[in-house]
Design a protein around this motif. Structure first.
Motif, PDB file in Angstrom:
ATOM      1  N   VAL A 106      33.382  42.813  29.355  1.00  0.00           N
ATOM      2  CA  VAL A 106      34.095  41.821  28.548  1.00  0.00           C
ATOM      3  C   VAL A 106      35.163  41.200  29.857  1.00  0.00           C
ATOM      4  CG1 VAL A 106      35.709  40.779  27.066  1.00  0.00           C
ATOM      5  CG2 VAL A 106      33.730  42.335  26.461  1.00  0.00           C
ATOM      6  N   ILE A 107      36.048  41.987  30.505  1.00  0.00           N
ATOM      7  CA  ILE A 107      36.734  41.305  31.645  1.00  0.00           C
ATOM      8  C   ILE A 107      35.686  40.632  32.640  1.00  0.00           C
ATOM      9  CG2 ILE A 107      38.137  41.958  33.801  1.00  0.00           C
ATOM     10  CD1 ILE A 107      39.062  44.352  31.834  1.00  0.00           C
ATOM     11  N   ALA A 108      34.457  41.062  32.876  1.00  0.00           N
ATOM     12  CA  ALA A 108      33.896  40.484  33.874  1.00  0.00           C
ATOM     13  C   ALA A 108      33.269  39.204  33.322  1.00  0.00           C
ATOM     14  CB  ALA A 108      32.565  41.470  34.188  1.00  0.00           C
ATOM     15  N   ILE A 109      33.127  39.158  32.110  1.00  0.00           N
ATOM     16  CA  ILE A 109      32.915  37.882  31.366  1.00  0.00           C
ATOM     17  C   ILE A 109      33.801  36.861  31.654  1.00  0.00           C
ATOM     18  CG2 ILE A 109      31.855  36.733  29.309  1.00  0.00           C
ATOM     19  CD1 ILE A 109      30.596  39.302  28.605  1.00  0.00           C
ATOM     20  N   TYR A 110      35.259  37.550  30.933  1.00  0.00           N
ATOM     21  CA  TYR A 110      36.272  36.689  30.792  1.00  0.00           C
ATOM     22  C   TYR A 110      36.649  36.004  32.114  1.00  0.00           C
ATOM     23  CZ  TYR A 110      41.052  35.346  29.945  1.00  0.00           C
ATOM     24  OH  TYR A 110      42.362  34.687  29.536  1.00  0.00           O
ATOM     25  N   TYR A 111      36.587  36.695  33.314  1.00  0.00           N
ATOM     26  CA  TYR A 111      37.011  36.122  34.417  1.00  0.00           C
ATOM     27  C   TYR A 111      35.948  35.496  35.484  1.00  0.00           C
ATOM     28  CZ  TYR A 111      41.533  38.294  34.184  1.00  0.00           C
ATOM     29  OH  TYR A 111      42.764  38.790  33.587  1.00  0.00           O
ATOM     30  N   GLY A 112      34.665  35.237  34.605  1.00  0.00           N
ATOM     31  CA  GLY A 112      33.503  34.552  35.082  1.00  0.00           C
ATOM     32  C   GLY A 112      32.908  35.045  36.231  1.00  0.00           C
ATOM     33  N   ALA A 120      27.691  41.476  37.665  1.00  0.00           N
ATOM     34  CA  ALA A 120      29.020  42.015  37.752  1.00  0.00           C
ATOM     35  C   ALA A 120      29.289  42.646  36.273  1.00  0.00           C
ATOM     36  CB  ALA A 120      29.726  40.850  37.877  1.00  0.00           C
ATOM     37  N   LEU A 121      28.643  42.286  35.174  1.00  0.00           N
ATOM     38  CA  LEU A 121      28.811  42.529  34.039  1.00  0.00           C
ATOM     39  C   LEU A 121      28.604  44.325  33.889  1.00  0.00           C
ATOM     40  CD1 LEU A 121      27.443  40.445  30.919  1.00  0.00           C
ATOM     41  CD2 LEU A 121      27.629  42.789  30.838  1.00  0.00           C
ATOM     42  N   VAL A 127      32.483  50.520  35.732  1.00  0.00           N
ATOM     43  CA  VAL A 127      33.908  50.916  36.100  1.00  0.00           C
ATOM     44  C   VAL A 127      34.611  51.219  35.013  1.00  0.00           C
ATOM     45  CG1 VAL A 127      36.019  49.840  37.187  1.00  0.00           C
ATOM     46  CG2 VAL A 127      33.686  49.244  38.253  1.00  0.00           C
ATOM     47  N   GLY A 128      34.435  50.519  33.831  1.00  0.00           N
ATOM     48  CA  GLY A 128      35.481  50.966  32.758  1.00  0.00           C
ATOM     49  C   GLY A 128      35.041  52.337  32.291  1.00  0.00           C
ATOM     50  N   ALA A 129      33.687  52.577  32.199  1.00  0.00           N
ATOM     51  CA  ALA A 129      33.232  53.919  31.840  1.00  0.00           C
ATOM     52  C   ALA A 129      33.765  55.136  32.570  1.00  0.00           C
ATOM     53  CB  ALA A 129      31.696  54.014  31.744  1.00  0.00           C
TER      54      ALA A 129
END
Lengths: 337, 263
Positions: A106-112, A120-121, A127-129
Motif C-alpha cells: 500500500v505504501i508503494a501504491i500511495y507514493y505512486g 514496485a508493488l 520488503v514489508g514481509a
C-alpha cells in the motif's frame, strides 16, 4: 503395532500432487475463450497456434500457477503455525507478517511507485514481509513462551493495520484508494511468469525452512516442557517457524494480496486423512491449499459478473462455511481434547 | 561409589529478589530412585527443571554425566536424561503409539520411521507400562490413570540412563499411584537413576531408595526414607504433627494436624 493414519498419508501425497496438476490443467482450459483439452495440452508442450499459446502461457498458466503457489504457501504456513502454537485457530497471519506485507504494498501504491514501475508493488510487499519476519525472528529468540510471541505478533498486526488505514484515509484521490482496496482484496489476475519469478523463490525458501521443523512440530504436541525433554531446541524451532512463515506468507501476499481462510482451513481438511500429528499435516496441507485456491480462482473467473470477482473474496466465501462446518463437527464430536 | 549421573552443585536460582534455590546440592547415582520431597513452593520443581537446563542458575552448576547442562546440545541432553514434566498437556488427539514413539525423538525416530532399535525401545516401554491394549486409542480420550502410564512410557522409551519425573502420581487413584511407582522402582532396579518429585510420604517410604527433603530452596535432609522421614523432620518440613503406624507389611503416615508452633 498399527501403522494408523500413516497409510493414508502415503497415498494422499501422490493423490494431492496429481490433483494439483489436474487443477492447473483445468484452469488452463476454462475461461472466456473455450479451448479443447487437446489444444491446451498441445499449447503447454509448445504446439498449437499462436493465439492458444498466448492464452495458455501468458494468461491462464501464470494465473493458475500463482494461485497454486499462494494456496500451497498459505496451507503450509497455516499447518506449521497451528503446530507451533498448538492451536487449531492459528493462521499464517497471526504473527503480523501478512498485514505488514500489505502495508508495504500500500505504501508503494500511495507514493505512486507502483504507477510508474509495476513491480514496485510486489517489491514493497516483499520488503514489508521481510522486515516483519526479521522482527518476529528477533523476538522469537527472546520471548519466554509462545504466548509472548503471539502478543508481539498481535501488536505488530495492529500497528501495521493502523498505518495501513492511515494511508487509505489519506489517499490523495479516489483512484489510489480504489487501487489499494482492490489489491487488498487479493487476486491472481494478470500475474505473469516474471511476477512469479520475483516472489516464488522467497516462498520456496520459506517452505523449505518450514519443512525442516516437521519433527519438532510433532514433538510440540506434548507441550513445550516435554518437547524440551525430548531433545527439541525450542528457540531454534520458534525462529525457524517464524522465518519460514514470514517468507512464505509474505511472498504470497506480495504475489496475490491478502487471501484469508486457506491457511486456517486447509490443515483441518487434511487432518481426518493424515491424523492429528502436526508434522505429518505439513506437506498434505500445502498440496491441498494449492488445489483449493486454483479451484477457487477458476470459480472466480467463471462466475459471470460485471466487476472482476476477487480471489480473496471467493476464498473467504468458500472458506468461511467450511470453517463453520469443521467447528460444528468438532463440537458435535464432543470435546476433542 | 561411581560418578553421579545428575548433579546440582550449590545451585542458586533467583526470580526477581526472591531466591528459589539457595545453594542446593543434589547427586543422583545409577540404580537410585530418589524421592524429592518438600512443601509446596519449596523449590522441588525448580530444582528438577534447573537440572534440565530449563531454569538458568544464578550461581552453582547443573551437571549431566559430569558435563554442564548448558554445554550439551538438546539432543545430547535428551539422550542422557528423560523428563516427565508436572503438567502434561496434549495439544492434538494423536494415537497412544504415536505419543510413545515421540520418546525416540532424540534418536530421529517417529511414527512410521522407527528403526529396529527405536521399535525395541518403544515395545519395552509399552510392556513396562502395560499399554498393549491401548496403542491405537486417541490419547485425549484416556482416563487420568491411563494417560499417566502413556506419559511414563513415552519417557521410558527414550532409554536414557536418567529420568526426572515431576509428580508422576499427581491426581491418580491409589492403584495407579502404586503402579507408576512400581514401574519407576523396576527401572531403577535395572540400573536407571530416577529423580521423582513426590508428595505422598508413605509412597516415598515404600518405593524410594533415598529421599531428599527440601524447604525454602535448601536441603533439610537426605538419606534412606525410613531414617530421614522422622516425625521431627516432617514437622520441620511440612509443619505437620504426624506419626508413623507400622505393621508387618509396612508403615503408613497418619497426619494428626498442624505441628505445634515453634517446632
Amino acid at each position: 503395532m498399527s501403522a494408523g493414519p500413516t497409510d493414508h498419508s502415503r497415498s494422499l501425497i501422490p493423490a494431492l500432487a496429481i490433483a494439483s496438476l489436474l487443477a492447473v490443467f483445468l484452469a488452463c482450459s476454462l475461461g472466456e475463450t473455450p479451448m479443447a483439452l487437446g489444444k491446451v495440452l498441445a499449447s503447454l508442450f509448445g504446439g498449437g497456434d499462436a493465439t492458444s499459446q498466448t492464452i495458455v502461457w501468458s494468461i491462464r498458466l501464470p494465473r493458475a500457477l500463482a494461485a497454486w503457489i499462494v494456496g500451497a504457501s498459505l496451507g503450509l504456513s497455516g499447518a506449521a503455525m497451528q503446530g507451533l502454537l498448538r492451536n487449531p485457530l492459528a493462521e499464517p497471519g497471526v504473527l503480523g507478517v501478512s498485514v505488514t506485507a500489505s502495508l508495504g504494498a500500500v505504501i508503494a501504491i500511495y507514493y505512486g511507485f507502483s504507477a510508474s514501475f509495476a513491480p514496485a508493488l510486489q517489491i514493497g510487499a516483499v520488503v514489508g514481509a521481510l522486515s516483519a519476519t526479521a522482527l518476529i525472528a528477533f523476538a522469537a529468540q527472546r520471548v519466554r513462551d509462545m504466548v509472548g510471541l503471539i502478543l508481539i505478533g498481535v501488536g505488530l498486526s495492529s500497528l501495521a493495520g493502523a498505518l495501513l488505514s492511515l494511508l487509505m484515509n489519506l489517499a490523495p484521490n479516489p483512484f489510489t484508494l480504489n487501487d489499494m482496496v482492490s489489491w487488498l482484496m487479493g487476486s491472481v489476475a494478470n500475474r505473469s511468469l516474471s511476477d512469479i519469478a520475483l516472489s516464488g523463490p522467497i516462498i520456496a525458501l520459506g517452505a523449505l525452512v518450514l519443512l525442516m521443523t516437521r519433527r519438532g512440530l510433532s514433538a510440540l504436541t506434548l507441550g513445550e516442557e516435554a518437547a524440551h525433554g525430548l531433545g527439541l531446541d525450542l528457540t531454534r524451532t520458534r525462529v525457524l517457524v517464524a522465518v519460514g512463515c514470514g517468507l512464505a506468507t509474505g511472498g504470497s501476499v506480495a504475489l496475490a494480496g491478502a487471501i484469508g481462510f486457506v491457511g486456517i482451513v486447509t490443515p483441518h481438511l487434511v487432518r481426518p486423512l493424515v491424523g492429528s500429528d502436526p508434522g505429518r499435516a505439513l506437506v498434505p496441507s500445502a498440496l491441498a491449499g494449492g488445489v483449493l485456491l486454483v479451484l477457487a480462482d477458476v470459480g472466480a473467473r467463471l462466475v459471470p459478473s460485471d466487476n472482476e470477482l476477487k480471489l480473496g473474496v471467493v476464498a473467504a466465501l468458500v472458506g468461511a462455511p467450511i470453517f463453520l462446518w469443521i467447528a460444528a463437527r468438532r463440537s458435535a464430536q464432543g470435546k476433542a481434547q | 561409589m561411581t560418578a553421579p549421573l545428575l548433579s546440582l552443585q550449590k545451585a542458586v536460582v533467583r526470580r526477581g529478589h526472591k531466591q528459589i534455590l539457595k545453594g542446593l546440592s543434589l547427586d543422583l547415582y545409577p540404580g537410585e530412585l530418589v524421592g524429592l520431597l518438600g512443601p509446596n513452593g519449596s523449590g522441588k520443581t525448580t530444582a528438577a527443571r534447573s537440572l534440565l537446563g530449563l531454569v538458568p542458575l544464578s550461581s552453582g552448576s547443573a551437571l549431566i554425566g559430569g558435563d554442564p547442562v548448558a554445554s550439551l546440545s538438546a539432543t545430547a541432553r535428551a539422550r542422557r536424561v528423560a523428563y516427565l514434566p508436572q503438567s502434561r498437556p496434549v495439544a492434538w488427539p494423536i494415537a497412544v503409539h504415536e505419543a510413545i514413539a515421540l520418546g525416540r525423538f532424540a534418536y530421529g525416530g517417529q511414527t512410521g520411521r522407527l528403526s529396529v532399535l527405536d521399535q525395541a525401545a518403544v515395545d519395552e516401554a509399552v510392556e513396562a507400562c502395560d499399554l498393549k491394549g491401548l496403542l491405537n486409542r486417541d490419547i485425549t480420550t484416556l482416563s487420568g490413570g491411563e494417560a499417566a502410564r502413556v506419559h511414563v512410557a513415552r519417557a521410558l522409551a527414550a532409554k536414557a540412563p536418567a529420568l526426572i519425573a515431576d509428580e508422576p502420581t499427581a491426581a491418580l487413584d491409589p492403584l495407579h499411584q502404586w503402579t507408576i511407582m512400581q514401574v519407576l522402582a523396576r527401572q531403577a532396579a535395572q540400573g536407571s537413576s530416577i529423580l521423582t518429585v513426590v508428595h505422598d510420604v508413605t509412597l516415598a517410604v515404600q518405593f524410594c531408595t533415598r529421599v531428599v527433603v527440601i524447604k525454602d530452596g535448601e536441603c533439610l535432609a537426605s538419606g534412606p526414607p525410613a531414617e530421614v522421614l522422622t516425625p521431627d523432620l516432617l514437622a520441620k518440613a511440612y509443619g505437620i504433627d504426624a506419626r508413623w503406624t507400622c505393621d508387618a507389611d509396612g508403615s503408613a503416615l497418619v497426619v494428626h494436624g498442624p505441628a505445634a508452633r515453634g517446632v
